[in-house]
Scaffold this active site. Structure first.
Site, PDB file in Angstrom:
ATOM      1  CG  ASP A 194      -1.970   0.972   1.318  1.00 45.28           C
ATOM      2  OD1 ASP A 194      -2.406   1.465   0.281  1.00 45.28           O
ATOM      3  OD2 ASP A 194      -2.387   1.307   2.441  1.00 45.28           O
ATOM      4  CG  ASP A 215      -7.148  -8.129   8.738  1.00 44.27           C
ATOM      5  OD1 ASP A 215      -6.143  -7.819   8.071  1.00 44.27           O
ATOM      6  OD2 ASP A 215      -7.416  -7.615   9.836  1.00 44.27           O
TER       7      ASP A 215
HETATM    8  P1  IMP Z   1       1.747  -0.364   3.827  1.00 45.23           P
HETATM    9  O1  IMP Z   1       2.756  -0.403   4.945  1.00 45.23           O
HETATM   10  O2  IMP Z   1       0.977   0.925   3.787  1.00 45.23           O
HETATM   11  O3  IMP Z   1       2.349  -0.710   2.485  1.00 45.23           O
HETATM   12  O4  IMP Z   1       0.629  -1.409   4.170  1.00 45.23           O
HETATM   13  C1  IMP Z   1       0.823  -2.737   3.984  1.00 45.23           C
HETATM   14  C2  IMP Z   1      -0.023  -3.551   4.924  1.00 45.23           C
HETATM   15  O5  IMP Z   1      -1.264  -2.920   5.207  1.00 45.23           O
HETATM   16  C3  IMP Z   1      -0.369  -4.861   4.258  1.00 45.23           C
HETATM   17  O6  IMP Z   1       0.578  -5.845   4.579  1.00 45.23           O
HETATM   18  C4  IMP Z   1      -1.747  -5.160   4.813  1.00 45.23           C
HETATM   19  O7  IMP Z   1      -1.631  -5.906   5.994  1.00 45.23           O
HETATM   20  C5  IMP Z   1      -2.333  -3.816   5.119  1.00 45.23           C
HETATM   21  N1  IMP Z   1      -3.252  -3.369   4.043  1.00 45.23           N
HETATM   22  C6  IMP Z   1      -3.043  -2.394   3.133  1.00 45.23           C
HETATM   23  N2  IMP Z   1      -4.084  -2.252   2.299  1.00 45.23           N
HETATM   24  C7  IMP Z   1      -4.980  -3.188   2.677  1.00 45.23           C
HETATM   25  C8  IMP Z   1      -6.276  -3.579   2.159  1.00 45.23           C
HETATM   26  O8  IMP Z   1      -6.827  -3.034   1.195  1.00 45.23           O
HETATM   27  N3  IMP Z   1      -6.878  -4.600   2.817  1.00 45.23           N
HETATM   28  C9  IMP Z   1      -6.322  -5.244   3.891  1.00 45.23           C
HETATM   29  N4  IMP Z   1      -5.122  -4.935   4.381  1.00 45.23           N
HETATM   30  C10 IMP Z   1      -4.454  -3.910   3.778  1.00 45.23           C
END
Ligand code: IMP
Ligand code: MG
Length: 178
Positions: free
Chosen positions: A102, A158
């Site tokens: 994300d 989730d």
């Molecule tokens: P980041 O650190 O912002 O890249 O977020 C990554 C983590 O956020 C992932 O490993 C997921 O656990 C969670 N995440 C991000 N987007 C989603 C989504 O749309 N659904 C569920 N979990 C998400």
């Protein structure tokens, strides 16, 4: 108001076909080697279980538990390591397996953390990539699907700990209770 799995974004069949392709690509790229797949818990549990069976190589499997989210749908930016690997990765080919990238914060933290342990190589495989939301640039070597900026659940992902057991990827939708 309730937030529940709604529209199917990626079906069970589409996921199975793509996971098979990723397994073939990894098998080809790592031919003659024995990589360690590191699944990032809990979200990547379902994906890594399928992916590992699609790779025709002698692979090892290990896990790390990270969380960057509270109960909301936006990254807190704070990454917590709650369980570490059970084996040394020094001199090994490591493939980190994530459910979704994300902002990129979780994976960039993990990359830096694992790099200090001197693996021979370090690659990243993510089932889903929300490219439009990237805040930190991270190289992703294998991507299942690029998806739009929508919160999704299912196939391991989730919301508030629920819906990981769905076989497909669904958009989380807001419903007004009747
Ligand atoms: P980041 O650190 O912002 O890249 O977020 C990554 C983590 O956020 C992932 O490993 C997921 O656990 C969670 N995440 C991000 N987007 C989603 C989504 O749309 N659904 C569920 N979990 C998400
Ligand atoms: Mg995750």
């Amino acid at each position: 108001m309730e937030r529940l799995p709604g529209r199917v974004l990626i079906s069970q069949d589409e996921i199975a076909a793509r996971v098979a392709e990723l397994g073939t690509a990894i098998g080809r790229d790592y031919a003659g080697r024995a990589p360690i797949l590191v699944g990032v818990l809990k979200g990547a549990l379902v994906f890594v279980a399928d992916l590992v069976r699609a790779i025709a190589l002698p692979v090892s499997l290990d896990f790390m538990s990270l969380s960057s989210y509270g109960s909301g749908t936006r990254s807190s930016g704070v990454v917590r390591l709650s369980a570490d690997l059970s084996m040394s990765i020094e001199g090994r080919d490591v493939i980190v397996v994530e459910d979704i990238i994300d902002s990129g914060r979780t994976i960039s933290y993990l990359r830096r953390n694992l790099a200090t342990r001197h693996p021979r190589s370090l690659a990243l495989c993510a089932l889903l990539d929300k490219v439009a939301r990237r805040e930190i640039e991270v190289p992703v070597d294998y991507v299942g699907f690029v998806i739009p900026d929508e919160f999704v659940v299912g196939y391991g992902l989730d919301h508030d700990g629920l819906h990981r057991n769905l076989g497909h990827i669904a958009a989380l939708e807001t419903r007004v209770a009747p």
